[in-house]
Structures are given as C-alpha cells and as structure tokens.
Design a protein around this motif. Structure first.
Motif, PDB file in Angstrom:
ATOM      1  N   GLU A 107      -6.275  29.412 -39.644  1.00 55.62           N
ATOM      2  CA  GLU A 107      -4.960  28.862 -39.139  1.00 55.62           C
ATOM      3  C   GLU A 107      -4.029  28.293 -40.220  1.00 55.62           C
ATOM      4  OE1 GLU A 107      -5.981  25.688 -36.335  1.00 55.62           O
ATOM      5  OE2 GLU A 107      -7.634  24.743 -37.927  1.00 55.62           O
ATOM      6  N   ASN A 108      -2.844  28.181 -39.935  1.00 57.74           N
ATOM      7  CA  ASN A 108      -1.657  27.467 -40.643  1.00 57.74           C
ATOM      8  C   ASN A 108      -1.694  26.200 -40.128  1.00 57.74           C
ATOM      9  OD1 ASN A 108      -1.751  29.854 -42.361  1.00 57.74           O
ATOM     10  ND2 ASN A 108       0.135  30.732 -41.215  1.00 57.74           N
ATOM     11  N   ILE A 109      -1.644  25.328 -40.984  1.00 54.70           N
ATOM     12  CA  ILE A 109      -1.219  23.595 -40.409  1.00 54.70           C
ATOM     13  C   ILE A 109       0.209  23.468 -41.282  1.00 54.70           C
ATOM     14  CG2 ILE A 109      -2.175  21.310 -40.586  1.00 54.70           C
ATOM     15  CD1 ILE A 109      -4.814  22.609 -40.567  1.00 54.70           C
ATOM     16  N   PHE A 112       2.318  16.447 -36.850  1.00 55.36           N
ATOM     17  CA  PHE A 112       1.582  17.476 -36.550  1.00 55.36           C
ATOM     18  C   PHE A 112       1.950  18.280 -35.263  1.00 55.36           C
ATOM     19  CE2 PHE A 112      -1.483  17.673 -40.006  1.00 55.36           C
ATOM     20  CZ  PHE A 112      -1.339  16.361 -40.619  1.00 55.36           C
ATOM     21  N   GLU A 113       1.726  19.570 -35.454  1.00 58.90           N
ATOM     22  CA  GLU A 113       1.975  20.360 -33.854  1.00 58.90           C
ATOM     23  C   GLU A 113       0.903  20.074 -32.831  1.00 58.90           C
ATOM     24  OE1 GLU A 113       1.176  24.468 -34.048  1.00 58.90           O
ATOM     25  OE2 GLU A 113       1.350  24.717 -32.087  1.00 58.90           O
ATOM     26  N   LYS A 114      -0.312  19.700 -33.413  1.00 62.62           N
ATOM     27  CA  LYS A 114      -1.307  19.416 -32.552  1.00 62.62           C
ATOM     28  C   LYS A 114      -1.812  17.843 -32.843  1.00 62.62           C
ATOM     29  CE  LYS A 114      -3.422  23.918 -31.772  1.00 62.62           C
ATOM     30  NZ  LYS A 114      -2.159  24.068 -30.751  1.00 62.62           N
ATOM     31  N   ALA A 115      -1.874  17.202 -31.943  1.00 59.37           N
ATOM     32  CA  ALA A 115      -2.500  15.837 -31.753  1.00 59.37           C
ATOM     33  C   ALA A 115      -3.574  15.693 -32.486  1.00 59.37           C
ATOM     34  CB  ALA A 115      -2.522  15.131 -30.422  1.00 59.37           C
ATOM     35  N   LEU A 116      -4.501  16.582 -32.291  1.00 60.88           N
ATOM     36  CA  LEU A 116      -5.858  16.219 -32.790  1.00 60.88           C
ATOM     37  C   LEU A 116      -5.924  16.547 -34.465  1.00 60.88           C
ATOM     38  CD1 LEU A 116      -8.941  16.040 -31.905  1.00 60.88           C
ATOM     39  CD2 LEU A 116      -9.005  18.515 -32.350  1.00 60.88           C
ATOM     40  N   TYR A 121      -9.115  20.522 -28.531  1.00 59.34           N
ATOM     41  CA  TYR A 121      -8.139  21.135 -29.699  1.00 59.34           C
ATOM     42  C   TYR A 121      -6.883  21.034 -29.294  1.00 59.34           C
ATOM     43  CZ  TYR A 121      -6.448  24.746 -32.842  1.00 59.34           C
ATOM     44  OH  TYR A 121      -5.933  25.301 -33.954  1.00 59.34           O
ATOM     45  N   ASN A 122      -6.595  21.204 -28.072  1.00 60.46           N
ATOM     46  CA  ASN A 122      -5.013  21.079 -27.734  1.00 60.46           C
ATOM     47  C   ASN A 122      -4.640  19.738 -27.125  1.00 60.46           C
ATOM     48  OD1 ASN A 122      -3.708  23.775 -28.335  1.00 60.46           O
ATOM     49  ND2 ASN A 122      -5.543  24.624 -27.056  1.00 60.46           N
ATOM     50  N   LYS A 123      -5.389  18.916 -27.398  1.00 65.24           N
ATOM     51  CA  LYS A 123      -5.025  17.380 -26.627  1.00 65.24           C
ATOM     52  C   LYS A 123      -3.613  17.317 -26.985  1.00 65.24           C
ATOM     53  CE  LYS A 123      -6.134  13.619 -28.944  1.00 65.24           C
ATOM     54  NZ  LYS A 123      -6.697  12.429 -29.418  1.00 65.24           N
ATOM     55  N   PRO A 124      -2.728  16.727 -25.917  1.00 68.29           N
ATOM     56  CA  PRO A 124      -1.139  16.443 -26.386  1.00 68.29           C
ATOM     57  C   PRO A 124      -0.911  15.436 -26.953  1.00 68.29           C
ATOM     58  CG  PRO A 124      -1.761  16.091 -24.077  1.00 68.29           C
ATOM     59  CD  PRO A 124      -3.381  16.656 -24.590  1.00 68.29           C
TER      60      PRO A 124
END
Lengths: 181, 138
Positions: free
Chosen positions: A39-41, A70-74, B25-28
């Motif tokens: 993946e690209n981050i 970041f795009e994703k909160a995680l 993984y997709n947690k908002p």
C-alpha cells in the motif's frame, strides 16, 4: 548637496532595515509518502511554521507531529502512538543555513539548505536541494528529499514491514511572507 | 457430518474476523461537527495554558476536541483551506483555526472583529495554538 546626502542616508537606512527582514509562513505544507508493494501511505501537514531570516541567511522550521493528516484514521493512530511517539516527541524541527541565498531571484532556481533535522528525538545533519524564488516580497521554497526511518530510531514491527517503505519521501512547500508587527 | 459442522463454523469465524478487521482498518476519522467538545474555553485561556507549561497543555489538549471562543482578527484561505485567526491578549500569539473543507465555504460570511465560537482538534503550539478540522458553532 546636503539634501542629496540626506537622500542617500535615507536610502541606506531603508536598505539596512530590509536586509534584516524576516519572512515566515504558519501554514507551510509538508507531505510524506511511503511507497510499498502492499500500500501507499500519504500524510499531509498544512500547519508547518517556517521562518527565513534574510540577514543571517538562516531558516528554521517547526512541525507538529499530530498535524499530519492521513487518509485512514487507523494509520494516523499508529503513526502517532507507535512510530513517531508524538506524545513524547510532539515536534520535529529543522534549523539551517541557506548556502547560496544571494542567488535567489524572481525566477525559480536551486539553492542548498544545510542544517540539522530532529525527528523522534534524533538529530541528523542534512543538506536539501530546494527550488527557491523571491517574488512580490515573498520567498517561495519547495522541494523533496528522502529520509530513512531507522536513522531516526523509528521501529517498524515485522508484521507491517511490507506495508511501510524504509525510505520515506518528504515534500515541502513554503510560501514565506514578510513578517510584520 | 461432524467435520462439515466444524468447517462451516470455521468459515463463519473467518468471515467474521475478516469483516471486523476490515472495519477496524477503515475506522472513520472523528467527525468534529457531530462529536461533543472535550474542553470548552476562551482563546486567552488556552493560549495562557500553552505559554505557562507547554508539556502540561499538550497532555491536556492534544488530539482533543476543543471548543474555543474568541474575537476574529483575520480570515484567509490558503491551499484551499479556510483559516480563522483568533486574537488573544498576547500581541504575537493567536489561535490558528484551520477549517474543514465544508466549513471553508462559509468563511466569506465571517467578518473581522466579531465574536465567534469554533470547535476543532488541537494539534499543538508553535508560535500560535493550532486547531485543525474546525467547524463554526456560533
């Protein structure tokens, strides 16, 4: 003749004041990009503080680690908690000298910025090639470079080793305005 | 027959696991507009806390939803993001509020000198206190 002398003195004073001018931005942009097979981050920080001291040809940058979005909160959570430990090291800094400052003109040209960067509590010497331009009394600087995570003591667990690049590309874009007040 | 049951339950478990993993993984991201503020205070107060002891203020405010009230000293749009600057009793330090993309559309309505209440996430203190993802509440 005396009048002429006064005019010259005034001009000279103005020149000296100008030469001490500081330029700054409080909304500089820094992006980091990690490219890996899985993946690209990418994360963006739009709140970077960068100050150019024209008289000393110096530059100082302060970065809030928690300002990286970041795009994703995680990913953002992992970045802050596990990798850069932003509670312990809330800021990254750079302090350095613009080596060929006098060559900056109203057309974009390359300058070298040499200094010390501190990330995750680890300080490294660094020289970055920067595209710089001075136009309408603003100093624009942009460019990119790579950093190696292990140089800064950032440990990536082996489970996600394939998701995160060992070398991270850092891009920056600063639009310094004259500092008034 | 027994084997079939085991296989089916294993499949269901695997599916559930994958589903939960995908959800995590997709947690908002936190939605500042709908969440309640963790801290409510004035522009002067939050700045005073950061200038007195930055480490203590960091622990107290970072990544929290802050609702801050102050007087608008400047508004601008940079890199498509609206920024509202709140004045404080310090001549040099302000509260820098970076708006969400949606809220940026409303920035032209905000006039200098008016009192405003904003809600955003605090990311720290440089020359100013920085709040991101801000929405205007009043």
């Amino acid at each position: 003749m005396k009048n002429l002398y006064t005019v010259f003195l005034c001009l000279f004073t103005v020149f000296v004041i100008n030469a001490q001018e500081r330029y700054l931005t409080k909304s500089g942009q820094i992006t980091f990009f990690s490219e890996s097979p899985l993946e690209n981050i990418e994360a963006k920080n739009n709140q970077v503080l960068s100050i150019v001291d024209a008289s000393k040809k110096q530059m100082a940058i302060s970065i809030l680690m928690k300002s990286f979005m970041f795009e994703k909160a995680l990913m953002q959570e992992h970045f802050n908690e596990n990798y850069v430990e932003s509670d312990k090291y809330p800021k990254a800094t750079f302090r350095g000298k613009i080596l060929n400052f006098e060559t900056i003109s109203n057309t974009e040209s390359k300058v070298q910025v040499k200094g010390k960067i501190t990330i995750h509590g680890v300080t490294k010497e660094l020289t970055v090639e920067t595209l710089a331009k001075k136009k309408d009394d603003a100093i624009y600087m942009k460019g990119s470079f790579f950093i190696t995570l292990s140089d800064f003591g950032v440990e990536i667990p082996s489970v996600v080793e394939k998701n995160i690049a060992k070398q991270i590309k850092i891009s920056f874009n600063f639009n310094h305005q004259p500092f008034k007040k | 027959m027994k084997l079939k049951k085991i296989i089916i339950s294993a499949l269901i478990l695997a599916f559930l696991g994958a589903f939960i993993g995908y959800k995590i993984y997709n947690k908002p991201h936190v939605n500042v507009a709908t969440e309640k503020a963790d801290v409510v205070l004035s522009a002067d107060q939050i700045l005073a806390d950061f200038t007195t002891d930055e480490a203590v203020a960091n622990a107290k405010y970072l990544e929290k939803i802050i609702q801050v009230k102050g007087i608008v000293s400047e508004t601008k749009i940079e890199n498509n993001t609206g920024i509202i600057i709140l004045q404080t009793n310090d001549d040099f330090a302000t509260i820098l509020c970076h708006l969400t993309p949606q809220e940026t559309k409303n920035i032209s309505k905000i006039k200098k000198g008016r009192q405003i209440t904003l809600k955003g996430i605090c990311t720290g203190f440089l020359m100013d206190v920085v709040l991101v993802k801000c929405v205007i509440t009043n």
